[in-house]
Structures are given as structure tokens and as C-alpha cells.
Design a protein around this motif. Structure first.
Motif: not given
Length: 396
Positions: A228-229, A234-235, A242-244
Motif C-alpha cells: 500500500h505504501g 507511485m501515485g 502529470m503536473e509537469g
């Protein structure tokens, strides 16, 4: 209850010698703490046994979620937990990670074979990892291990993180497995243990879980937590990418708008230059025709050059040309007159009020001549486009 350790706890002098030895090591076997933080780490661990004697400093191998193994300091032992008038001992391991004390330690509840982690618990994960507000709000350098233990004890007393497994036993009066102080009256101890740990109801003796099953379940929970971590990490990385990409897309769109704007301006300028070129070409054709028509007339002019009257040197070809010549001559004459008046008023030859009156009259007359010349020029251009005579001036 939690059994006392098989080896006696170290006295303060032994703890001091142990910490001085491990923190002063150099080379590959040295602990991965920065030199400026080792003194504060030593002070934190030295003050811990005086308040909680069961917590002893040790060195052990810690495995990070990414698989890295590193040799770290830890405080291993039990912390007191008051609950319903009885003080119990909760086994814990406090790992001092590489960034300690600037960042909080990692705390795990360390259940024995007869204990099970309560699920769900607000502060303890199924793998035993502890998370309380004091750890989340860790402030360097004021936060320390003694205050951390006090906060852990307070948080666990509100909701105990462990409960003991019940096992069937032919002995009617056993000491039930649990943790905490051993009571003088065994029946009362059983009732206390049963009331302290009721997360899933009372555990019936015939359905006691084996230790191997508990360990397997805890291991699976720890793996799930690690996965989960990793997914969360990765998320976040994908979100950053995506912001870049969005930022780059916005820059590209802005540049596209600038390029389109510049291209439109260049196209408009090209059209304006083409129009000017047409005017220049047309004027060139007019001048070429006039030069051809008057090329041989200079020879006759040289013969009578001495008797030529300047005013009679050129004859206008049409009424528009004659009107243009008169307006231009009058405009230039007025310009010279105004210049002469300027010189005269500067030298004091003309009174200033007379100068202003004459300049006003001349300026008005000059304006009319210029307006008339503009109208004549427009009419001549229209006549040229319509195939009017190509020459403006007649024979000398």
C-alpha cells in the motif's frame, strides 16, 4: 504477563559505556547517524532508563520498506499502561532511524507469543506500527524519548493495543496469559484481563489461535501495508509527472498563441508592403512614360537656354496639373514668408502683435492650398487608374 528479560538490565554506567562505544565507531561498521546529532541521541537514550528501566538501548538490523538493511540503535522493553486501576506492561521496540532526532523514531508494538494486536486500533496498524499525534508533530530538538513514552502510555491507556490469547488448561486455577502486573488473587486477574481486551468479544478457549497463525497473519498484514505504501508513493510520482506535463502543455499553448499572433502580424505587414509596391510600380511606370516623352526635348532647350523664362519653362498638360502647380507654389511661398517673419521678429524688425496677425492669416491661406492640393492629387490618381493622360507637364 510479560516475563522479565533473561539478562539483568544494564546499569547507567554500562549504558553510558555501551553508547560511547557504538556511537564512536568509524568505518563500515559505524552507525549511520550524523556527527552533529550523536550527542543528542546519547542524551536521549541515557535519560530513558532512569524513567523507564525496562527500556534498554541495543543495536539491531532494521529493514526498510525498500529492502535496505541497516544497523540502528533501538530501545527495547516495555512501557507501563494504566487501565482500570491496574498497570500493565506493553512490549515495544523504538527504532532510532538514520534521520533521528530531526525526524521521529519508528515505534512498533512487539507482542509476545501469547498476545494479539487489537484490530482495528486507532494508533496501531496490524503490523504493529504505532502512530500517535506526538510522533506526527515531532519537533526538533525539543521532542525526546521520555515524553514519547509518556504519550504512548497515555494513548494506550485509553484503548489497549494488545490482548492475550486464552488457552484451554486442565488446571482450574491458572494464571491467564496477558500482560501487566501479576495480581495477588488469580480469579480477579482473569476478570481484569477479560474486561481489558474485548475487541471482538470474549475469546472462547476451544477456538484459541496458534502462534504460527498469528505470526503469519501479522506478516501478511505487514506485506499489505508495504505494498500500500509503494502504491501511494507511485501515485504521488505519477501525479508529479502529470503536473509537469500539464505545465509544459500550458507553456506550449502560450507559445503557439504567440507564434500565431506573430504570423498574423507578418501576413498583415506583407499585404501592406504589397500594396505599397503596387503604388511604387505604378508611379515608376508614370515616370518612365514621362521620361520617354520628354527625352528629346532637352536639345531644343539648350539652344534657347539664355532666353528662357523660368515661369514659361513648363506648361501644364491639363487643368488638374496646373491647379496642383499653383497650390504647391503658393504653399512653398507662404512657408518662405513665415520663415522670413520669424527672423524679422527675432531681430525686432516686426512688432510681435503684427507678427502674430500675419502668421495667422498666412497659416489659414496655407491650409486651404494644402487641402486643395490633396484633393487634386486624389483626382489625379483616380484619373491615372482610369487611363487618363500619362504626362503631367506639356512641352517647354
Amino acid at each position: 504477563m510479560v516475563q522479565p528479560p533473561s539478562t539483568p538490565p544494564l546499569d547507567p554506567q554500562q549504558i553510558q559505556q555501551f553508547l560511547s562505544s557504538v556511537l564512536s565507531q568509524r568505518g563500515p561498521s559505524s552507525l549511520p547517524y550524523t556527527e552533529d546529532s550523536k550527542w543528542l541521541i546519547r542524551q536521549h537514550l541515557l535519560s530513558l532508563p532512569s524513567h523507564y528501566p525496562s527500556l534498554q538501548p541495543k543495536t539491531a538490523t532494521f529493514t526498510h520498506n525498500d529492502g535496505r538493511s541497516v544497523n540502528l540503535l533501538q530501545a527495547d522493553g516495555t512501557i507501563p499502561m494504566p487501565f482500570q486501576g491496574v498497570t500493565y506492561n506493553i512490549p515495544v521496540i523504538i527504532w532510532l532511524i538514520e534521520s533521528y532526532p530531526r525526524y521521529p523514531p519508528v515505534v512498533y508494538v512487539n507482542p509476545t507469543r501469547d498476545m494479539i494486536i487489537k484490530r482495528p486500533h486507532p494508533h496501531v496498524s496490524p503490523s504493529g506500527l504505532v502512530s500517535i499525534p506526538y510522533l506526527q508533530n515531532w519537533i526538533y530538538p525539543s521532542s525526546n524519548l521520555v515524553d514519547l513514552i509518556a504519550n504512548l502510555s497515555s494513548a494506550f491507556s485509553l484503548d489497549p493495543p494488545l490482548y492475550s490469547q486464552r488457552r484451554s488448561n486442565p488446571n482450574p486455577n491458572p494464571n491467564p496469559p496477558g500482560y501487566g502486573h501479576q495480581q495477588q488473587h488469580p480469579p480477579q486477574r482473569v476478570a481484569a484481563a477479560a474486561s481489558v481486551y474485548p475487541p471482538y468479544g470474549r475469546v472462547q478457549p476451544p477456538h484459541t489461535e496458534e502462534a504460527a497463525v498469528v505470526y503469519k497473519r501479522n506478516a501478511v498484514n505487514k506485506l499489505v501495508e508495504m505494498v500500500h505504501g509503494d502504491i501511494i508513493k507511485m501515485g504521488k510520482e505519477r501525479e508529479a509527472e502529470m503536473e509537469g506535463s500539464f505545465s509544459a502543455q500550458a507553456v506550449l499553448r502560450r507559445r503557439e498563441e504567440e507564434i500565431n499572433k506573430g504570423l498574423k502580424e507578418m501576413q498583415d505587414e506583407k499585404e501592406a508592403l504589397e500594396q505599397k509596391l503596387q503604388v511604387v510600380l505604378m508611379s515608376t511606370d508614370v515616370l518612365d512614360v514621362w521620361v520617354r516623352n520628354n527625352q528629346g526635348k532637352t536639345k531644343n532647350l539648350e539652344k534657347v537656354i539664355d532666353n528662357v523664362d523660368v515661369d514659361e519653362a513648363f506648361h501644364c498638360a491639363d487643368a488638374l496639373s496646373e491647379q496642383m502647380l499653383d497650390c504647391t507654389a503658393a504653399d512653398l511661398a507662404i512657408e518662405d514668408t513665415v520663415y522670413a517673419l520669424d527672423k524679422a521678429v527675432q531681430e525686432g524688425a516686426v512688432a510681435f502683435d503684427q507678427y502674430l496677425r500675419n502668421v495667422r492669416l498666412l497659416s489659414r491661406e496655407q491650409f486651404f492650398h494644402r487641402a486643395t492640393a490633396a484633393k487634386v492629387r486624389a483626382a489625379q490618381m483616380q484619373a491615372q487608374l482610369a487611363g487618363a493622360p500619362n504626362s503631367h507637364y506639356g512641352n517647354p
